[in-house]
Write a protein that holds these residues in place. Structure first.
Motif, PDB file in Angstrom:
ATOM      1  N   GLU A  27      23.250 -49.247  21.225  1.00  0.00           N
ATOM      2  CA  GLU A  27      23.117 -47.943  21.886  1.00  0.00           C
ATOM      3  C   GLU A  27      24.352 -47.642  22.727  1.00  0.00           C
ATOM      4  O   GLU A  27      24.841 -46.512  22.734  1.00  0.00           O
ATOM      5  N   ASN A  28      24.842 -48.657  23.433  1.00  0.00           N
ATOM      6  CA  ASN A  28      26.039 -48.462  24.252  1.00  0.00           C
ATOM      7  C   ASN A  28      27.239 -48.084  23.400  1.00  0.00           C
ATOM      8  O   ASN A  28      28.007 -47.179  23.735  1.00  0.00           O
ATOM      9  N   ILE A  29      27.406 -48.782  22.276  1.00  0.00           N
ATOM     10  CA  ILE A  29      28.538 -48.484  21.398  1.00  0.00           C
ATOM     11  C   ILE A  29      28.406 -47.081  20.823  1.00  0.00           C
ATOM     12  O   ILE A  29      29.381 -46.327  20.755  1.00  0.00           O
ATOM     13  N   ALA A  30      27.192 -46.708  20.429  1.00  0.00           N
ATOM     14  CA  ALA A  30      26.976 -45.385  19.847  1.00  0.00           C
ATOM     15  C   ALA A  30      27.249 -44.267  20.851  1.00  0.00           C
ATOM     16  O   ALA A  30      27.662 -43.170  20.473  1.00  0.00           O
ATOM     17  N   THR A  34      29.935 -40.377  24.828  1.00  0.00           N
ATOM     18  CA  THR A  34      29.008 -39.387  25.392  1.00  0.00           C
ATOM     19  C   THR A  34      29.335 -39.171  26.863  1.00  0.00           C
ATOM     20  O   THR A  34      29.311 -40.119  27.648  1.00  0.00           O
ATOM     21  N   PRO A  35      29.634 -37.933  27.265  1.00  0.00           N
ATOM     22  CA  PRO A  35      29.952 -37.676  28.678  1.00  0.00           C
ATOM     23  C   PRO A  35      28.789 -38.033  29.595  1.00  0.00           C
ATOM     24  O   PRO A  35      27.634 -37.702  29.308  1.00  0.00           O
ATOM     25  N   GLY A  36      29.092 -38.736  30.673  1.00  0.00           N
ATOM     26  CA  GLY A  36      28.091 -39.088  31.674  1.00  0.00           C
ATOM     27  C   GLY A  36      27.195 -40.258  31.303  1.00  0.00           C
ATOM     28  O   GLY A  36      26.296 -40.602  32.065  1.00  0.00           O
ATOM     29  N   TYR A  37      27.423 -40.887  30.161  1.00  0.00           N
ATOM     30  CA  TYR A  37      26.567 -42.009  29.732  1.00  0.00           C
ATOM     31  C   TYR A  37      26.913 -43.254  30.523  1.00  0.00           C
ATOM     32  O   TYR A  37      28.067 -43.608  30.694  1.00  0.00           O
ATOM     33  N   ARG A  38      25.881 -43.920  31.025  1.00  0.00           N
ATOM     34  CA  ARG A  38      26.057 -45.179  31.740  1.00  0.00           C
ATOM     35  C   ARG A  38      25.599 -46.327  30.842  1.00  0.00           C
ATOM     36  O   ARG A  38      24.550 -46.250  30.209  1.00  0.00           O
ATOM     37  N   ASP A  90      32.781 -50.014  27.889  1.00  0.00           N
ATOM     38  CA  ASP A  90      34.025 -50.645  27.453  1.00  0.00           C
ATOM     39  C   ASP A  90      33.724 -51.352  26.128  1.00  0.00           C
ATOM     40  O   ASP A  90      32.920 -52.291  26.077  1.00  0.00           O
ATOM     41  N   LEU A  91      34.334 -50.898  25.059  1.00  0.00           N
ATOM     42  CA  LEU A  91      34.015 -51.421  23.734  1.00  0.00           C
ATOM     43  C   LEU A  91      34.315 -52.907  23.595  1.00  0.00           C
ATOM     44  O   LEU A  91      33.603 -53.625  22.876  1.00  0.00           O
ATOM     45  N   ILE A  92      35.329 -53.401  24.286  1.00  0.00           N
ATOM     46  CA  ILE A  92      35.653 -54.835  24.224  1.00  0.00           C
ATOM     47  C   ILE A  92      34.496 -55.657  24.795  1.00  0.00           C
ATOM     48  O   ILE A  92      34.085 -56.671  24.211  1.00  0.00           O
ATOM     49  N   ILE A  93      33.943 -55.210  25.909  1.00  0.00           N
ATOM     50  CA  ILE A  93      32.806 -55.908  26.522  1.00  0.00           C
ATOM     51  C   ILE A  93      31.593 -55.839  25.604  1.00  0.00           C
ATOM     52  O   ILE A  93      30.868 -56.825  25.422  1.00  0.00           O
ATOM     53  N   ALA A  98      27.800 -58.351  21.931  1.00  0.00           N
ATOM     54  CA  ALA A  98      27.153 -58.375  20.618  1.00  0.00           C
ATOM     55  C   ALA A  98      27.357 -59.730  19.948  1.00  0.00           C
ATOM     56  O   ALA A  98      26.423 -60.290  19.355  1.00  0.00           O
ATOM     57  N   ARG A  99      28.553 -60.267  20.051  1.00  0.00           N
ATOM     58  CA  ARG A  99      28.830 -61.579  19.451  1.00  0.00           C
ATOM     59  C   ARG A  99      28.012 -62.672  20.140  1.00  0.00           C
ATOM     60  O   ARG A  99      27.448 -63.547  19.479  1.00  0.00           O
TER      61      ARG A  99
END
Length: 128
Positions: A27-30, A34-38, A90-93, A98-99
């Motif tokens: 969900e975070n990656i998707a 998205t503006p304002g998404y935490r 942060d996509l790296i995090i 996920a890993r």
């Protein structure tokens, strides 16, 4: 046999917990753009009871880090300076989480399978 069922129950609950963690990571990656998404994070809780010990997912928490400011004067949410609040994902995090969840899931799956194999072997010995 109760030790085997306890181990299977614990592994199964851990599998469900890691699956929920992977669901929130996805969900975070998707919603990374998205503006304002935490960013959502989950915690695990142990549930010791008289019968079995299990793992469950605690309440979902929103990351309280500051949202990124994005400069895009043409965006419908932009303020008078042309900035709007992006997400704090942060996509790296997320990839690292996920890993880690995947590896934990695999370890619990292996424990579940080994416990099942041990139980089957014991039943075979008892039949002879």
């Amino acid at each position: 046999m109760t030790d085997f069922s306890s181990a299977l129950s614990l592994s199964a609950s851990a599998l469900r917990a890691q699956a929920a963690r992977l669901r929130h990571v996805s969900e975070n990656i998707a919603n990374a753009d998205t503006p304002g998404y935490r960013r959502k994070t989950v915690t695990f809780e142990s549930n010791p009871s008289s019968a079995d010990v299990s793992v469950s997912v605690g309440p979902v928490q929103l990351d309280q880090r500051e949202l990124k400011s994005v400069f895009d004067p043409g965006h419908p949410l932009a303020d008078e300076n042309g900035n709007y609040q992006g997400s704090n994902v942060d996509l790296i995090i997320e990839i690292a989480d996920a890993r880690e969840a995947q590896r934990s899931y695999e370890a619990n799956l292996k424990m579940f399978d080994q416990t099942r194999q041990m139980s089957d072997s014991l039943l075979e010995l008892l039949r002879k």
